[in-house]
Design a protein around this motif. Sequence first.
Motif, PDB file in Angstrom:
ATOM      1  N   PHE A 158       0.840  -1.193   0.000  1.00 18.25           N
ATOM      2  CA  PHE A 158       0.000   0.000   0.000  1.00 18.25           C
ATOM      3  C   PHE A 158       0.877   1.245   0.000  1.00 18.25           C
ATOM      4  N   ILE A 159       0.688   2.125  -0.977  1.00 17.81           N
ATOM      5  CA  ILE A 159       1.393   3.405  -1.048  1.00 17.81           C
ATOM      6  C   ILE A 159       0.381   4.516  -0.833  1.00 17.81           C
ATOM      7  N   CYS A 160       0.725   5.460   0.029  1.00 16.18           N
ATOM      8  CA  CYS A 160      -0.201   6.559   0.313  1.00 16.18           C
ATOM      9  C   CYS A 160       0.581   7.845   0.542  1.00 16.18           C
ATOM     10  N   LEU A 161       0.495   8.740  -0.418  1.00 12.68           N
ATOM     11  CA  LEU A 161       1.127  10.059  -0.318  1.00 12.68           C
ATOM     12  C   LEU A 161       0.065  11.114  -0.635  1.00 12.68           C
ATOM     13  N   PRO A 162      -0.910  11.279   0.247  1.00 11.32           N
ATOM     14  CA  PRO A 162      -2.089  12.098  -0.044  1.00 11.32           C
ATOM     15  C   PRO A 162      -1.851  13.586  -0.191  1.00 11.32           C
ATOM     16  N   ARG A 163      -0.721  14.103   0.339  1.00 14.45           N
ATOM     17  CA  ARG A 163      -0.464  15.540   0.284  1.00 14.45           C
ATOM     18  C   ARG A 163       0.700  15.910  -0.630  1.00 14.45           C
ATOM     19  N   LEU A 164       1.342  14.913  -1.225  1.00 12.38           N
ATOM     20  CA  LEU A 164       2.540  15.168  -2.023  1.00 12.38           C
ATOM     21  C   LEU A 164       2.213  15.963  -3.288  1.00 12.38           C
ATOM     22  N   LYS A 165       2.888  17.116  -3.442  1.00 12.20           N
ATOM     23  CA  LYS A 165       2.669  17.974  -4.604  1.00 12.20           C
ATOM     24  C   LYS A 165       3.900  18.058  -5.507  1.00 12.20           C
ATOM     25  N   PHE A 166       5.082  17.937  -4.923  1.00 11.51           N
ATOM     26  CA  PHE A 166       6.307  18.028  -5.720  1.00 11.51           C
ATOM     27  C   PHE A 166       7.152  16.785  -5.489  1.00 11.51           C
ATOM     28  N   LEU A 167       7.536  16.118  -6.587  1.00 19.57           N
ATOM     29  CA  LEU A 167       8.336  14.905  -6.498  1.00 19.57           C
ATOM     30  C   LEU A 167       9.532  15.020  -7.438  1.00 19.57           C
ATOM     31  N   TYR A 168      10.738  14.874  -6.879  1.00 17.83           N
ATOM     32  CA  TYR A 168      11.983  14.944  -7.637  1.00 17.83           C
ATOM     33  C   TYR A 168      12.727  13.635  -7.437  1.00 17.83           C
ATOM     34  N   LEU A 169      12.990  12.919  -8.528  1.00 18.49           N
ATOM     35  CA  LEU A 169      13.675  11.630  -8.469  1.00 18.49           C
ATOM     36  C   LEU A 169      14.864  11.653  -9.411  1.00 18.49           C
ATOM     37  N   ASN A 170      16.062  11.479  -8.863  1.00 17.10           N
ATOM     38  CA  ASN A 170      17.288  11.530  -9.664  1.00 17.10           C
ATOM     39  C   ASN A 170      18.124  10.297  -9.361  1.00 17.10           C
ATOM     40  N   SER A 171      18.354   9.465 -10.398  1.00 20.20           N
ATOM     41  CA  SER A 171      19.212   8.281 -10.293  1.00 20.20           C
ATOM     42  C   SER A 171      18.636   7.183  -9.400  1.00 20.20           C
ATOM     43  N   VAL A 172      17.332   7.191  -9.199  1.00 23.92           N
ATOM     44  CA  VAL A 172      16.667   6.195  -8.359  1.00 23.92           C
ATOM     45  C   VAL A 172      16.469   4.894  -9.136  1.00 23.92           C
ATOM     46  N   ILE A 173      16.511   3.767  -8.424  1.00 21.02           N
ATOM     47  CA  ILE A 173      16.281   2.450  -9.024  1.00 21.02           C
ATOM     48  C   ILE A 173      14.874   1.989  -8.649  1.00 21.02           C
ATOM     49  N   TYR A 174      14.057   1.696  -9.645  1.00 16.34           N
ATOM     50  CA  TYR A 174      12.643   1.406  -9.408  1.00 16.34           C
ATOM     51  C   TYR A 174      12.309  -0.080  -9.398  1.00 16.34           C
ATOM     52  N   GLY A 175      13.041  -0.896 -10.094  1.00 17.24           N
ATOM     53  CA  GLY A 175      12.732  -2.317 -10.128  1.00 17.24           C
ATOM     54  C   GLY A 175      12.069  -2.735 -11.420  1.00 17.24           C
ATOM     55  N   ASP A 176      10.936  -2.107 -11.764  1.00 12.08           N
ATOM     56  CA  ASP A 176      10.257  -2.429 -13.015  1.00 12.08           C
ATOM     57  C   ASP A 176       9.304  -1.298 -13.389  1.00 12.08           C
ATOM     58  N   ASP A 177       8.686  -1.425 -14.569  1.00 16.47           N
ATOM     59  CA  ASP A 177       7.782  -0.379 -15.063  1.00 16.47           C
ATOM     60  C   ASP A 177       6.577  -0.197 -14.150  1.00 16.47           C
ATOM     61  N   ALA A 178       6.032  -1.307 -13.656  1.00 21.19           N
ATOM     62  CA  ALA A 178       4.816  -1.252 -12.855  1.00 21.19           C
ATOM     63  C   ALA A 178       5.032  -0.504 -11.544  1.00 21.19           C
ATOM     64  N   SER A 179       6.227  -0.635 -10.957  1.00 19.22           N
ATOM     65  CA  SER A 179       6.485   0.019  -9.679  1.00 19.22           C
ATOM     66  C   SER A 179       6.472   1.533  -9.826  1.00 19.22           C
ATOM     67  N   MET A 180       7.036   2.035 -10.918  1.00 22.33           N
ATOM     68  CA  MET A 180       7.021   3.477 -11.144  1.00 22.33           C
ATOM     69  C   MET A 180       5.592   3.978 -11.353  1.00 22.33           C
ATOM     70  N   GLN A 181       4.825   3.253 -12.129  1.00 24.50           N
ATOM     71  CA  GLN A 181       3.438   3.641 -12.368  1.00 24.50           C
ATOM     72  C   GLN A 181       2.643   3.629 -11.067  1.00 24.50           C
ATOM     73  N   LYS A 182       2.888   2.628 -10.225  1.00 22.11           N
ATOM     74  CA  LYS A 182       2.188   2.524  -8.946  1.00 22.11           C
ATOM     75  C   LYS A 182       2.497   3.721  -8.063  1.00 22.11           C
ATOM     76  N   LEU A 183       3.747   4.161  -8.087  1.00 25.49           N
ATOM     77  CA  LEU A 183       4.141   5.313  -7.275  1.00 25.49           C
ATOM     78  C   LEU A 183       3.404   6.561  -7.700  1.00 25.49           C
ATOM     79  N   PHE A 184       3.423   6.853  -8.987  1.00 22.68           N
ATOM     80  CA  PHE A 184       2.814   8.089  -9.469  1.00 22.68           C
ATOM     81  C   PHE A 184       1.300   8.104  -9.291  1.00 22.68           C
ATOM     82  N   SER A 185       0.667   6.948  -9.433  1.00 24.38           N
ATOM     83  CA  SER A 185      -0.791   6.887  -9.299  1.00 24.38           C
ATOM     84  C   SER A 185      -1.234   6.989  -7.845  1.00 24.38           C
TER      85      SER A 185
END
Length: 226
Positions: A158-185
Amino acid sequence: MEDSSTTNGEDWISRLPDSLLCHILSFLSPKEAVGTSILSKRWENLWISVPSLYFCDIFTTDCGNYMNKVNCYIDYVNWVLAHRDGFAIEKCNLSCYTLHASAHLYSWTCAVIACTVQELTIKSELFRVGQLPWCLLTCKTLVVLKIHGRFVLNFPTFICLPRLKFLYLNSVIYGDDASMQKLFSSCPVHEDLVIKRHDWDGVGIILLYMGTTTKYTSEFAQSQSS
């Protein structure tokens, strides 16, 4: 010459409310803020509720006591965070340039999250892959999150970032395509997104859920072949 902190012998600084004094202390380094505790009984614990913290472990390597400085720095950060006693942190920067201090980023991040931080920057210039705690991705108070370095984002169920407005990611390792999509959604009020990627970050295709996002910046760096 008359002391600017007094008027006709009256100490006007001592008449200021604690909230304003803490705001003033936030412009100092954590070490300098802690140093004010010796001024008087009233100042003894004011530094604990300073809203902004900036930690950075840059040391010169041309002295024989380099490792002693690093170890003292680690003890100092542990001590400051342990004494926050739940006081809210508005803004915190954890920047690590040494291997020994970077090993503590996981626990320091947990401690800062427990203080309901609103703006958090985590940075490491090391090539070593680091880990970040799950609580970072379930923090309900984060408004700004900046991560710079080779950190693996291990996603909880479960990911919950209900107030997050600004996200900066530099050189981060995500694992796969689905994990990145899950984060942003999982950022329902997100407005500004900056991604700086590398070809070793584990993502092939970025599928973004734009939602409320009004600004999106992306850069991609490909490793040079030997």
